[in-house]
Design a protein around this motif. Sequence first.
Motif, PDB file in Angstrom:
ATOM      1  N   GLU A  22       1.017  -1.198  -0.088  1.00 13.20           N
ATOM      2  CA  GLU A  22      -0.122   0.175  -0.010  1.00 13.20           C
ATOM      3  C   GLU A  22       1.009   1.136  -0.108  1.00 13.20           C
ATOM      4  OE1 GLU A  22      -3.043   2.334   2.895  1.00 13.20           O
ATOM      5  OE2 GLU A  22      -3.032   0.011   2.824  1.00 13.20           O
ATOM      6  N   TRP A  23       0.878   2.255  -0.965  1.00 15.44           N
ATOM      7  CA  TRP A  23       1.660   3.356  -1.187  1.00 15.44           C
ATOM      8  C   TRP A  23       0.646   4.310  -0.972  1.00 15.44           C
ATOM      9  CZ3 TRP A  23       4.583   4.564  -6.068  1.00 15.44           C
ATOM     10  CH2 TRP A  23       5.584   5.842  -6.088  1.00 15.44           C
ATOM     11  N   SER A  24       0.786   5.128   0.287  1.00 14.16           N
ATOM     12  CA  SER A  24       0.111   6.334   0.572  1.00 14.16           C
ATOM     13  C   SER A  24       0.889   7.582   0.063  1.00 14.16           C
ATOM     14  CB  SER A  24      -0.316   6.358   1.959  1.00 14.16           C
ATOM     15  OG  SER A  24      -1.038   5.112   2.187  1.00 14.16           O
ATOM     16  N   LYS A  25       0.634   8.265  -0.574  1.00 16.68           N
ATOM     17  CA  LYS A  25       1.234   9.460  -0.983  1.00 16.68           C
ATOM     18  C   LYS A  25       0.559  10.823  -0.387  1.00 16.68           C
ATOM     19  CE  LYS A  25       1.804   7.575  -5.586  1.00 16.68           C
ATOM     20  NZ  LYS A  25       1.660   7.720  -7.042  1.00 16.68           N
ATOM     21  N   GLY A  26       1.376  11.684  -0.125  1.00 17.12           N
ATOM     22  CA  GLY A  26       1.128  13.078   0.269  1.00 17.12           C
ATOM     23  C   GLY A  26       0.574  13.170   1.657  1.00 17.12           C
ATOM     24  N   LEU A  27       0.777  12.543   2.625  1.00 18.22           N
ATOM     25  CA  LEU A  27       0.286  12.402   3.932  1.00 18.22           C
ATOM     26  C   LEU A  27       1.426  13.382   4.762  1.00 18.22           C
ATOM     27  CD1 LEU A  27      -0.455   8.946   5.231  1.00 18.22           C
ATOM     28  CD2 LEU A  27      -2.088  10.708   4.636  1.00 18.22           C
ATOM     29  N   PRO A  28       0.549  14.367   5.422  1.00 17.70           N
ATOM     30  CA  PRO A  28       1.345  15.552   6.019  1.00 17.70           C
ATOM     31  C   PRO A  28       1.889  14.747   7.412  1.00 17.70           C
ATOM     32  CG  PRO A  28      -0.975  15.743   6.644  1.00 17.70           C
ATOM     33  CD  PRO A  28      -0.713  14.628   5.631  1.00 17.70           C
TER      34      PRO A  28
END
Length: 135
Positions: A22-28
Amino acid sequence: LPGDENYARELEFIVENSSKIEWSKGLPENAHDLVKMVKKCRVFALLSKSETQPISILEAISMNKQLLLSDRKYSYQSYFRNALKVDPDNVQNIEQGIKKIFEDSNNFRADLKFLEDFQGNCVAQKYIDVYRSIL
């Protein structure tokens, strides 16, 4: 990033074709969702080309996660010695690393005793030692 478009496409292809990634992009930074994701994951990967002391890896270690790291100078700190290291410029090497780490759920974890170095009293003592050495 500019210049990394081909690399990103190759990596996205690998992620899209794996049910285990699972690749989660753009989490602060400090996102609550990020902490939940790390708790849920089996493997923590940081495939940066440049790092100094990545706090995110220490957080993953505190949750006893397997570590997949870039084969760069930072990953040779004693805290990360058991991590599986891959070449972040080589998508095939990253893919091999992902497969290897999923085949062996018992390895590639840090020794949890290293977390003792980051407890408040240990950090405070190190500061005291530094101040005493320069006074």
